[in-house]
Design a protein around this motif. Structure first.
Motif, PDB file in Angstrom:
ATOM      1  N   LEU A  76      51.198  42.784  39.785  1.00  0.00           N
ATOM      2  CA  LEU A  76      49.871  43.204  40.386  1.00  0.00           C
ATOM      3  C   LEU A  76      49.150  43.232  39.070  1.00  0.00           C
ATOM      4  CD1 LEU A  76      51.496  46.252  42.203  1.00  0.00           C
ATOM      5  CD2 LEU A  76      50.539  43.988  42.968  1.00  0.00           C
TER       6      LEU A  76
ATOM      7  N   GLY B 198      45.426  41.461  39.079  1.00  0.00           N
ATOM      8  CA  GLY B 198      44.289  42.579  39.072  1.00  0.00           C
ATOM      9  C   GLY B 198      43.232  41.885  38.122  1.00  0.00           C
TER      10      GLY B 198
ATOM     11  N   CYS C 211      41.526  38.669  39.255  1.00  0.00           N
ATOM     12  CA  CYS C 211      40.798  38.841  40.248  1.00  0.00           C
ATOM     13  C   CYS C 211      39.454  39.346  39.494  1.00  0.00           C
ATOM     14  CB  CYS C 211      41.071  39.998  41.370  1.00  0.00           C
ATOM     15  SG  CYS C 211      42.451  39.365  42.612  1.00  0.00           S
TER      16      CYS C 211
ATOM     17  N   MET D  62      40.835  42.399  45.475  1.00  0.00           N
ATOM     18  CA  MET D  62      42.270  42.373  45.527  1.00  0.00           C
ATOM     19  C   MET D  62      42.956  43.338  46.239  1.00  0.00           C
ATOM     20  SD  MET D  62      44.722  43.532  42.085  1.00  0.00           S
ATOM     21  CE  MET D  62      46.337  43.662  42.364  1.00  0.00           C
ATOM     22  N   HIS D  63      43.472  42.949  47.306  1.00  0.00           N
ATOM     23  CA  HIS D  63      44.127  43.774  48.602  1.00  0.00           C
ATOM     24  C   HIS D  63      45.630  43.650  48.140  1.00  0.00           C
ATOM     25  CE1 HIS D  63      45.306  45.863  52.013  1.00  0.00           C
ATOM     26  NE2 HIS D  63      46.114  44.859  52.384  1.00  0.00           N
ATOM     27  N   VAL D  64      46.187  44.704  48.027  1.00  0.00           N
ATOM     28  CA  VAL D  64      47.923  44.932  48.118  1.00  0.00           C
ATOM     29  C   VAL D  64      48.255  45.465  49.299  1.00  0.00           C
ATOM     30  CG1 VAL D  64      49.598  46.128  46.808  1.00  0.00           C
ATOM     31  CG2 VAL D  64      47.818  45.567  45.556  1.00  0.00           C
TER      32      VAL D  64
ATOM     33  N   SER E  82      43.647  47.597  42.245  1.00  0.00           N
ATOM     34  CA  SER E  82      43.118  46.682  43.481  1.00  0.00           C
ATOM     35  C   SER E  82      41.938  47.301  44.070  1.00  0.00           C
ATOM     36  CB  SER E  82      44.208  46.906  44.252  1.00  0.00           C
ATOM     37  OG  SER E  82      44.637  48.324  44.806  1.00  0.00           O
TER      38      SER E  82
ATOM     39  N   ILE F 124      44.514  49.139  49.410  1.00  0.00           N
ATOM     40  CA  ILE F 124      46.059  48.981  49.726  1.00  0.00           C
ATOM     41  C   ILE F 124      46.530  49.450  51.017  1.00  0.00           C
ATOM     42  CG2 ILE F 124      48.231  50.233  49.042  1.00  0.00           C
ATOM     43  CD1 ILE F 124      46.564  51.270  46.465  1.00  0.00           C
TER      44      ILE F 124
END
Length: 481
Positions: A244, A248, A251, A258-260, A284, A287
């Motif tokens: 992640l 990040g 991005c 950034m989508h988690v 992000s 989420i």
């Protein structure tokens, strides 16, 4: 029978049913984890008609409880030896909260209709945003599941990073292990399959950073517009967490959303010992997080969090004339302006009830327990050289297969499929298969707080004995032929 008499019958039956339901949870370990569908029961249900004149409430309710929920068969995800899927066992307090919410049936689309429910939802969203490391301007909304949460987040991402004129050039990046709901969501909001770039994974089934960087550069060279990367915190197959922090940074440098997808793994934020695995999630933009996966909630309890709540309102806000009276004197935006639903149930209340009764410490301990039981299962399998660990224990998920020495590789997929069928047919436990590295493997999701080391030992013992029996049968057939 008149309506009042039917209501009285229904009320009496429900009082009895609540006692029975509590007993069901207390004694579930004595029940099978899985039962095959009962053909006679299914045939009876298929042949039933919608009556012109109503039937006695007690008769219909008893029929529902016995025929549909029990005799029809299926998986008991509440069972401590149900290892087939990620949704966690349900807390008694969650379904009680569900019952209460259904009784009062608040319309949770706006503050005016249900101010208490709105206050609780805002409180929980703010708490979860804090756990994720989001700033004060963050916000979110409760939704029915991870699919809707991913859809909501990616709609906000599309509207934030692209214009209607250049959407046809937009590119989103997923990994080979990304949940199928992401591709479905991108399709629903207007992206063609060729606009979804699937990135290879490394030996830990995480998104490959070099491959991601190359893909972004290549797409830019071809005049396309990279706009979003979907990272995963807890993949469905292996429980793997994409890097992640590094994603990040990629991005940030490339101005990508950034989508988690944390539908499963975001709950690690509740565990003091496991939350460091999610380092970088605070970078992000959004989420997704399912409370019905590892927070013991009944289905239909998911959240989308965004680091800036205005991202959602810009994508979903609408102001028809028939809603204007509900838009005045609100302490915050109405929830129907933050997501796709206008009429929506108060999904947050059952989670609030559960957390108020159990506390967050118990949630964290449950997560630690699931992780520990998966590691214990792996340690038992490693003692027998006939087992191959295909993906080690991660976040309560373990992938392995029976691979006896000298056994033809071409027969191993069928052998492990038969092994899964054998334990499922027994009803003692449920384990399903998946495919990793081109191999058919057994996958255990060990999330139940009441799954004991003895349960794990007995299941591994069952698998070993069943595997030996299957190998003997296969060897006998091969010799006979």
């Amino acid at each position: 029978m008149d309506e009042k008499e039917n209501q009285d019958q229904a009320a009496q039956w429900m009082k009895h049913f609540i006692d029975s339901a509590v007993k069901f949870y207390q004694e579930i370990k004595q029940e099978p984890a899985f039962t095959e569908p009962n053909p006679e029961t299914l045939l009876k249900l298929q042949n039933m008609k919608i009556p012109e004149h109503g039937r006695p409430a007690a008769e219909v309710l008893e029929e529902m409880a016995t025929e549909i929920y029990q005799k029809a068969g299926g998986t008991r995800v509440q069972h401590p030896r149900c290892f087939s899927c990620i949704p966690s066992p349900v807390s008694v307090y969650s379904w009680m909260g569900d019952l209460l919410t259904s009784v009062y049936d608040p319309h949770a689309g706006c503050w005016m209709n249900a101010p208490g429910a709105a206050c609780i939802e805002e409180k929980l969203i703010r708490w979860m945003c804090g756990l994720a490391g989001y700033p004060e301007k963050a916000g979110g909304i409760f939704l029915s599941g991870g699919s809707m949460a991913n859809l909501t987040a990616l709609t906000a991402a599309r509207d934030n990073r692209l214009t209607p004129e250049n959407r046809s050039l937009g590119i989103a990046y997923v990994s080979r292990q990304t949940h199928s709901s992401v591709a479905k969501a991108l399709h629903i909001i207007g992206f063609a399959p060729e606009q979804i770039r699937s990135i290879e994974t490394d030996d830990q089934f995480r998104m490959d950073l070099q491959a991601l960087t190359r893909a972004i550069q290549e797409d830019r060279q071809w005049g396309r517009i990279p706009f979003a990367v979907i990272a995963t915190a807890g993949t469905t197959n292996t429980g793997s967490i994409d890097p992640l922090e590094e994603i990040g940074e990629i991005c940030r440098k490339n101005r990508l959303w950034m989508h988690v997808d944390g539908a499963f793994g975001a709950s690690l934020l509740l565990s003091p010992t496991q939350r460091s695995l999610l380092k970088g999630i605070e970078l992000s933009h959004s989420i997704s997080w399912d409370a019905h996966k590892w927070m013991r909630q009944t289905y239909g309890c998911s959240m989308v969090l965004v680091r800036d709540a205005s991202f959602l309102s810009r994508a979903f806000s609408a102001h028809p004339e028939y809603l204007k009276d509900a838009e005045v004197h609100n302490p915050a935006e109405n929830y129907w302006d933050l997501g796709p639903e206008l009429t929506r149930p108060a999904r947050a209340l059952k989670l609030w009830l559960t957390l108020q009764i159990t506390g967050t410490k118990a949630m964290g301990e449950m997560i630690d327990h699931g992780c520990a039981m998966a590691r214990f299962a792996e340690s038992l399998l490693q003692k027998n050289p006939q087992w191959e660990i295909v993906s080690p224990a991660r976040q309560g998920i373990l992938n392995f297969r029976l691979a006896p020495a000298g056994y033809p590789e071409s027969c191993l997929d069928q052998l492990n499929q038969q092994l899964a069928q054998a334990i499922n047919a027994s009803g003692y436990a449920q384990i399903l298969t998946t495919t990793l590295q081109g191999k058919n493997v057994l996958r255990m999701c060990i999330l139940h707080p009441e799954t004991s080391p003895q349960d794990i030992q007995s299941v591994v013992s069952f698998l070993e004995k069943a595997g030996e029996a299957l190998c003997r049968k296969t060897d006998a057939r091969r010799k006979a032929s």
